[in-house]
Design a protein around this motif. Structure first.
Motif, PDB file in Angstrom:
ATOM      1  N   GLY A  50       0.819  -1.204   0.000  1.00 40.76           N
ATOM      2  CA  GLY A  50       0.000   0.000   0.000  1.00 40.76           C
ATOM      3  C   GLY A  50       0.848   1.247   0.000  1.00 40.76           C
ATOM      4  O   GLY A  50       2.078   1.203  -0.108  1.00 40.76           O
ATOM      5  N   ILE A  51       0.171   2.385   0.140  1.00 39.90           N
ATOM      6  CA  ILE A  51       0.842   3.688   0.093  1.00 39.90           C
ATOM      7  C   ILE A  51       0.735   4.362   1.461  1.00 39.90           C
ATOM      8  O   ILE A  51      -0.359   4.484   2.026  1.00 39.90           O
ATOM      9  N   PHE A  52       1.871   4.778   1.992  1.00 43.03           N
ATOM     10  CA  PHE A  52       1.939   5.553   3.232  1.00 43.03           C
ATOM     11  C   PHE A  52       2.877   6.729   3.025  1.00 43.03           C
ATOM     12  O   PHE A  52       3.795   6.678   2.186  1.00 43.03           O
ATOM     13  N   GLU A  53       2.633   7.758   3.782  1.00 46.69           N
ATOM     14  CA  GLU A  53       3.581   8.871   3.813  1.00 46.69           C
ATOM     15  C   GLU A  53       4.628   8.571   4.886  1.00 46.69           C
ATOM     16  O   GLU A  53       4.292   8.328   6.044  1.00 46.69           O
ATOM     17  N   ILE A  54       5.886   8.551   4.492  1.00 44.65           N
ATOM     18  CA  ILE A  54       6.991   8.322   5.425  1.00 44.65           C
ATOM     19  C   ILE A  54       7.924   9.506   5.309  1.00 44.65           C
ATOM     20  O   ILE A  54       8.505   9.754   4.248  1.00 44.65           O
ATOM     21  N   GLY A  55       8.085  10.238   6.389  1.00 45.14           N
ATOM     22  CA  GLY A  55       8.824  11.494   6.308  1.00 45.14           C
ATOM     23  C   GLY A  55       8.030  12.475   5.478  1.00 45.14           C
ATOM     24  O   GLY A  55       6.878  12.759   5.782  1.00 45.14           O
ATOM     25  N   ARG A  56       8.612  12.934   4.377  1.00 42.97           N
ATOM     26  CA  ARG A  56       7.908  13.861   3.485  1.00 42.97           C
ATOM     27  C   ARG A  56       7.557  13.218   2.156  1.00 42.97           C
ATOM     28  O   ARG A  56       7.091  13.900   1.243  1.00 42.97           O
ATOM     29  N   ASP A  57       7.786  11.919   2.053  1.00 41.49           N
ATOM     30  CA  ASP A  57       7.557  11.236   0.787  1.00 41.49           C
ATOM     31  C   ASP A  57       6.350  10.316   0.862  1.00 41.49           C
ATOM     32  O   ASP A  57       6.109   9.670   1.883  1.00 41.49           O
ATOM     33  N   SER A  58       5.613  10.232  -0.244  1.00 41.86           N
ATOM     34  CA  SER A  58       4.621   9.180  -0.409  1.00 41.86           C
ATOM     35  C   SER A  58       5.374   7.941  -0.875  1.00 41.86           C
ATOM     36  O   SER A  58       6.114   7.997  -1.860  1.00 41.86           O
ATOM     37  N   CYS A  59       5.177   6.838  -0.171  1.00 47.52           N
ATOM     38  CA  CYS A  59       5.992   5.655  -0.427  1.00 47.52           C
ATOM     39  C   CYS A  59       5.138   4.437  -0.749  1.00 47.52           C
ATOM     40  O   CYS A  59       4.034   4.271  -0.212  1.00 47.52           O
ATOM     41  N   ASP A  60       5.674   3.603  -1.610  1.00 45.36           N
ATOM     42  CA  ASP A  60       5.112   2.291  -1.897  1.00 45.36           C
ATOM     43  C   ASP A  60       5.681   1.340  -0.842  1.00 45.36           C
ATOM     44  O   ASP A  60       6.882   1.086  -0.812  1.00 45.36           O
ATOM     45  N   VAL A  61       4.821   0.817   0.040  1.00 40.42           N
ATOM     46  CA  VAL A  61       5.245   0.008   1.181  1.00 40.42           C
ATOM     47  C   VAL A  61       4.813  -1.434   0.968  1.00 40.42           C
ATOM     48  O   VAL A  61       3.652  -1.701   0.620  1.00 40.42           O
ATOM     49  N   VAL A  62       5.741  -2.359   1.169  1.00 36.37           N
ATOM     50  CA  VAL A  62       5.481  -3.780   0.974  1.00 36.37           C
ATOM     51  C   VAL A  62       5.816  -4.524   2.263  1.00 36.37           C
ATOM     52  O   VAL A  62       6.906  -4.354   2.820  1.00 36.37           O
ATOM     53  N   LEU A  63       4.879  -5.350   2.732  1.00 35.39           N
ATOM     54  CA  LEU A  63       5.080  -6.143   3.943  1.00 35.39           C
ATOM     55  C   LEU A  63       5.112  -7.620   3.582  1.00 35.39           C
ATOM     56  O   LEU A  63       4.203  -8.143   2.944  1.00 35.39           O
ATOM     57  N   SER A  64       6.199  -8.289   4.007  1.00 32.27           N
ATOM     58  CA  SER A  64       6.292  -9.739   3.867  1.00 32.27           C
ATOM     59  C   SER A  64       6.431 -10.340   5.260  1.00 32.27           C
ATOM     60  O   SER A  64       6.396  -9.621   6.264  1.00 32.27           O
ATOM     61  N   GLU A  65       6.593 -11.647   5.344  1.00 35.21           N
ATOM     62  CA  GLU A  65       6.703 -12.282   6.652  1.00 35.21           C
ATOM     63  C   GLU A  65       8.020 -11.961   7.347  1.00 35.21           C
ATOM     64  O   GLU A  65       8.134 -12.150   8.550  1.00 35.21           O
ATOM     65  N   ARG A  66       9.010 -11.478   6.602  1.00 38.02           N
ATOM     66  CA  ARG A  66      10.329 -11.255   7.172  1.00 38.02           C
ATOM     67  C   ARG A  66      10.720  -9.795   7.272  1.00 38.02           C
ATOM     68  O   ARG A  66      11.395  -9.384   8.208  1.00 38.02           O
ATOM     69  N   VAL A  67      10.286  -8.986   6.299  1.00 37.73           N
ATOM     70  CA  VAL A  67      10.748  -7.592   6.261  1.00 37.73           C
ATOM     71  C   VAL A  67       9.614  -6.652   5.873  1.00 37.73           C
ATOM     72  O   VAL A  67       8.577  -7.062   5.324  1.00 37.73           O
ATOM     73  N   LEU A  68       9.859  -5.385   6.153  1.00 44.92           N
ATOM     74  CA  LEU A  68       9.022  -4.288   5.661  1.00 44.92           C
ATOM     75  C   LEU A  68       9.899  -3.471   4.715  1.00 44.92           C
ATOM     76  O   LEU A  68      10.992  -3.050   5.088  1.00 44.92           O
ATOM     77  N   ARG A  69       9.418  -3.272   3.477  1.00 48.21           N
ATOM     78  CA  ARG A  69      10.191  -2.524   2.483  1.00 48.21           C
ATOM     79  C   ARG A  69       9.385  -1.336   2.002  1.00 48.21           C
ATOM     80  O   ARG A  69       8.159  -1.385   1.942  1.00 48.21           O
TER      81      ARG A  69
END
Length: 541
Positions: A50-69
């Motif tokens: 999904g899309i979240f704002e992180i800092g000042r950027d809109s980011c494409d965020v991906v969650l797997s069983e091991r990491v958050l990217r």
């Protein structure tokens, strides 16, 4: 350690509490994040995207069983071309480093029931230099309640999979440790982190010496995942001793005649709040309160070797290290002057013990540790050779100090450790003997602990790697004490010899038998990295 990555403005906050609002955008710790341009990244199963704002950027965020990217979404140029992909490296945080997730709200004093959801806050553990850990936060901003709730529940489910992390802890707090700072240390630095991690705690403030021992003999521990001691070496050693005694009793064993003790059922965490903090320093690599707390929260555990100290076939106590001779008499002097501040008391006792320096006439028997690699290490140090067999060896003579240590015993005045070649769980003890010599030479030996030089490179110092040791003083006790006595309260007891066991004074009249028991107790703490040699001086010498 901090720098701003090209094309990225991600905000990572260190040491923030749950209720704090995010600060201005901060540089990203470069050591924390790894590039996702790895083959295994594509093979991971994506749970959420999904899309979240992180800092000042809109980011494409991906969650797997091991990491958050996540990666900043590339802006589109007027001609329809996007920026080159290389401008934005994908950022990664491993889920094993996250210890809590909370919904982030904007609280308003005027609208108590109409607070605004801002997104999700992740609390994670960041590894710094010199073995220190730091608690940091990462905000994922999205105003959709349903969207945030979906991510929140999925993250909570993943974190619940780390089953080794404690959910309930029994806390034993010694308010008299060091400068009576233990209570402040716990409630200001430790408890807030436990609350963020949703760990339930039951706190008991000990009221007298031996209180923790008597409490742990009887109290119900079934609902706890671990026990935490907030205090110094004496407090931590007392709690470890109590947990092991409890394990023997639960196993139906006689506590005073233990040959093969059973393991403690619960892991022990140590929050350093004492004068020297040798146990915590050896366990975590640094006597740092937040580091110790985060190791407990993250559920980092490791088995540790423990010694039994017995005399005439009866158990005296469990412990990790002991000193006899100079080390024991220094502690006995310090205990007689507890009205002084800890640093003054320590320096006074060291100087006075050096002024009254006299050797102990002893017979030392030991069973060498049978390990060929151990022999090579000792030979490289220039230590005396001994045949590693199952046969006991005996040394008799006059000794200024005898140290028996199952752990490295790191402290501020010995940054490499009093027994630098000993590990927490290698199944052996270090036996370090300082034979009789001049006061000046013995002081040189003591000062060497604070430097990077080999403190054992003296003709009167011998080191052995052993499994068992017997120390039998053959002095006339009353005669020895009468020679030292300055007044009616200057010595310990006129019918015993003082031992320093984990910073606690123990007085014994006869031979002491020390046995090593591999991995007998589990302590919270990660695998300690090699400690960098640092320049530390001993103020009292």
């Amino acid at each position: 350690m901090l720098r701003r990555r090209r094309g990225s403005r991600v905000s990572v906050q260190e040491g923030c509490r749950e209720e704090e609002a995010p600060s201005a955008a901060a540089p990203v710790p470069a050591a924390l994040w790894a590039s996702s341009r790895r083959p295994e990244a594509a093979a991971e199963q994506i749970l959420l995207r999904g899309i979240f704002e992180i800092g000042r950027d809109s980011c494409d965020v991906v969650l797997s069983e091991r990491v958050l990217r996540w990666r900043p979404i590339e802006p589109v140029r007027p001609g329809g071309d996007s920026k080159p992909d290389l401008l934005y490296d994908e950022e990664v945080i491993e889920l094993k480093d996250i210890f809590s997730v909370k919904l982030k709200w904007r609280y308003s004093a005027k609208q108590e029931k109409c607070n605004t959801l801002l997104g999700i806050t992740l609390f994670f553990c960041l590894k710094k230099e010199q073995n220190k850990l730091k608690n940091c936060t990462l905000d994922l901003i999205n105003l959709s309640e349903d969207y945030c709730d979906l991510w929140f529940r999925q993250l909570k489910k993943l974190l619940a999979g780390f089953s080794n992390r404690p959910k309930s802890l029994k806390i034993l707090l010694n308010p008299q440790s060091h400068k009576k700072e233990a209570t402040q240390v716990y409630y200001e630095k430790v408890e807030p982190l436990f609350k963020i991690a949703d760990i339930k705690t039951d706190v008991t403030i000990t009221e007298y010496e031996g209180h923790a021992l008597s409490l742990l003999k009887e109290c119900e521990l079934q609902g706890f995942d671990g026990v935490v001691c907030v205090g110094g070496d004496g407090s931590a050693s007392e709690v470890a001793h109590a947990l092991l005694l409890r394990a023997q009793r639960n196993a139906g064993m006689e506590a005073d005649s233990i040959l093969t003790p059973v393991q403690a059922q619960l892991p022990l965490g140590i929050i350093p709040a004492g004068s020297t903090n040798v146990l915590a320093h050896s366990l975590y690599g640094v006597p740092h309160v937040v580091t110790a707390t985060l190791h407990i929260i993250m559920g980092h555990i490791q088995p540790v070797d423990v010694c039994t100290f017995s005399t005439t076939g009866k158990l005296l106590r469990f412990g990790f290290s002991a000193m006899f001779g100079f080390g024991g008499r220094t502690l006995a002097l310090a205990e007689k002057h507890r009205w002084m501040s800890p640093n003054q008391r320590r320096d006074f006792a060291v100087i006075k013990a050096l002024a009254k320096l006299k050797p102990e006439d002893c017979e030392i028997s030991f069973l060498p540790f049978n390990n060929s690699q151990d022999l090579q290490e000792r030979e490289a140090q220039g230590s005396p050779k001994s045949d590693c067999t199952d046969q006991w060896q005996m040394i008799q003579g006059q000794f200024l100090n005898i140290s028996i240590m199952a752990i490295p015993c790191l402290c501020s005045v010995a940054p490499r450790g009093l027994a630098p070649n000993t590990r927490l769980n290698n199944g052996s003890m270090a036996l370090i003997i300082a034979r009789n010599t001049s006061r000046a030479e013995f002081i040189k030996h003591l000062k060497r602990y604070a430097s990077v030089k080999n403190q054992f490179n003296f003709p009167f110092v011998e080191t052995y790697t052993v499994e068992e040791v017997k120390v039998n003083p053959i002095n006339n006790i009353s005669e020895h004490n009468s020679e030292e006595e300055d007044g009616p309260h200057e010595t310990s007891s006129e019918s015993s010899f003082p031992w320093n066991i984990d910073g606690d004074l123990m007085e014994v009249t006869s031979e002491v038998h020390v046995r090593l028991h591999p991995r007998l107790i589990t302590l919270y703490g990660g695998s300690m990295e090699e400690i960098n040699d640092s320049k530390v001086t001993c103020n009292c010498l």
